[in-house]
Design a protein around this motif. Structure first.
Motif, PDB file in Angstrom:
ATOM      1  N   LEU A  22       0.818  -1.218   0.000  1.00 11.52           N
ATOM      2  CA  LEU A  22       0.000   0.000   0.000  1.00 11.52           C
ATOM      3  C   LEU A  22       0.851   1.267   0.000  1.00 11.52           C
ATOM      4  N   ALA A  23       2.024   1.205   0.614  1.00 11.60           N
ATOM      5  CA  ALA A  23       2.908   2.376   0.656  1.00 11.60           C
ATOM      6  C   ALA A  23       3.415   2.741  -0.738  1.00 11.60           C
ATOM      7  N   ASP A  24       3.521   1.756  -1.624  1.00  9.69           N
ATOM      8  CA  ASP A  24       3.898   2.031  -3.014  1.00  9.69           C
ATOM      9  C   ASP A  24       2.611   2.446  -3.729  1.00  9.69           C
ATOM     10  N   PHE A  25       2.373   3.734  -3.793  1.00 10.90           N
ATOM     11  CA  PHE A  25       1.090   4.257  -4.256  1.00 10.90           C
ATOM     12  C   PHE A  25       0.804   3.933  -5.716  1.00 10.90           C
ATOM     13  N   ARG A  26       1.809   3.473  -6.449  1.00 10.78           N
ATOM     14  CA  ARG A  26       1.560   3.040  -7.831  1.00 10.78           C
ATOM     15  C   ARG A  26       0.552   1.898  -7.865  1.00 10.78           C
ATOM     16  N   ASN A  27       0.481   1.131  -6.769  1.00 11.95           N
ATOM     17  CA  ASN A  27      -0.441   0.004  -6.693  1.00 11.95           C
ATOM     18  C   ASN A  27      -1.894   0.436  -6.522  1.00 11.95           C
ATOM     19  N   ALA A  28      -2.138   1.722  -6.329  1.00 15.25           N
ATOM     20  CA  ALA A  28      -3.512   2.213  -6.167  1.00 15.25           C
ATOM     21  C   ALA A  28      -4.379   1.860  -7.376  1.00 15.25           C
ATOM     22  N   THR A  29      -3.766   1.664  -8.536  1.00 19.48           N
ATOM     23  CA  THR A  29      -4.547   1.288  -9.718  1.00 19.48           C
ATOM     24  C   THR A  29      -5.241  -0.055  -9.525  1.00 19.48           C
ATOM     25  N   GLU A  39       1.602   7.046 -11.307  1.00 15.25           N
ATOM     26  CA  GLU A  39       3.016   6.818 -11.600  1.00 15.25           C
ATOM     27  C   GLU A  39       3.888   7.594 -10.635  1.00 15.25           C
ATOM     28  N   ARG A  40       5.006   6.989 -10.284  1.00 14.68           N
ATOM     29  CA  ARG A  40       5.973   7.660  -9.411  1.00 14.68           C
ATOM     30  C   ARG A  40       6.768   8.629 -10.268  1.00 14.68           C
ATOM     31  N   VAL A  41       6.820   9.893  -9.840  1.00  8.58           N
ATOM     32  CA  VAL A  41       7.532  10.903 -10.618  1.00  8.58           C
ATOM     33  C   VAL A  41       8.861  11.287  -9.980  1.00  8.58           C
ATOM     34  N   SER A  42       9.031  10.964  -8.686  1.00 11.14           N
ATOM     35  CA  SER A  42      10.321  11.206  -8.043  1.00 11.14           C
ATOM     36  C   SER A  42      10.381  10.419  -6.743  1.00 11.14           C
TER      37      SER A  42
END
Length: 143
Positions: A22-29, A39-42
């Motif tokens: 959950l901390a890797d917000f890219r998984n919100a999809t 997408e992670r931008v930085s």
């Protein structure tokens, strides 16, 4: 005015696996009913990491830039901002039997013209919270 939506689910997935996911917000999809892309931008995934999140809400496409503000042993705080809104999201993960209990609290502050219709959005946000909780449980139970 702040609108708060909070849901708690239990899952068979262990807390040690759930929080990093959950901390890797890219998984919100995968688990957030409104997210279309993220997408992670930085950053490296830790505090200060920024994400570009695109969601569908009330028939509109909404883009927010989220920043991971806290990452603890049992929680992550991520804050999304655009010109019309700020979303302050706190996800807490605790062991529960052999699985875990996940509490997702989203606090929305609206600004500008959107602030005028903010109270009208509460039922829509509550419905989105219900859908997201169900989707989150399903995704975590399959992990």
């Amino acid at each position: 005015m702040t609108t708060t939506v909070e849901r708690t689910i239990t899952t068979t997935a262990p807390a040690a696996d759930v929080l990093p996911y959950l901390a890797d917000f890219r998984n919100a999809t995968e688990w957030d009913a409104g997210t279309v892309s993220c997408e992670r931008v930085s950053g490296d995934g830790g505090v200060g990491t920024k994400y570009k999140n695109v969601s569908k809400f009330a028939g509109n496409t909404v883009e927010l830039e989220y920043t991971t503000e806290e990452l603890g042993e049992d929680h992550v705080v991520i804050v999304g901002r655009n010109d019309a809104a700020t979303s302050h999201d706190t996800i807490t993960v605790r062991p529960h039997g052999t699985g875990s209990e996940v509490t997702y609290k989203a606090e929305f502050d609206f600004s500008g013209i959107v602030a005028l219709v903010g109270p009208l959005m509460t039922p829509l946000l509550e419905r989105l919270g219900d859908k997201t909780a169900a989707q989150l449980k399903d995704v975590l139970d399959r992990r």
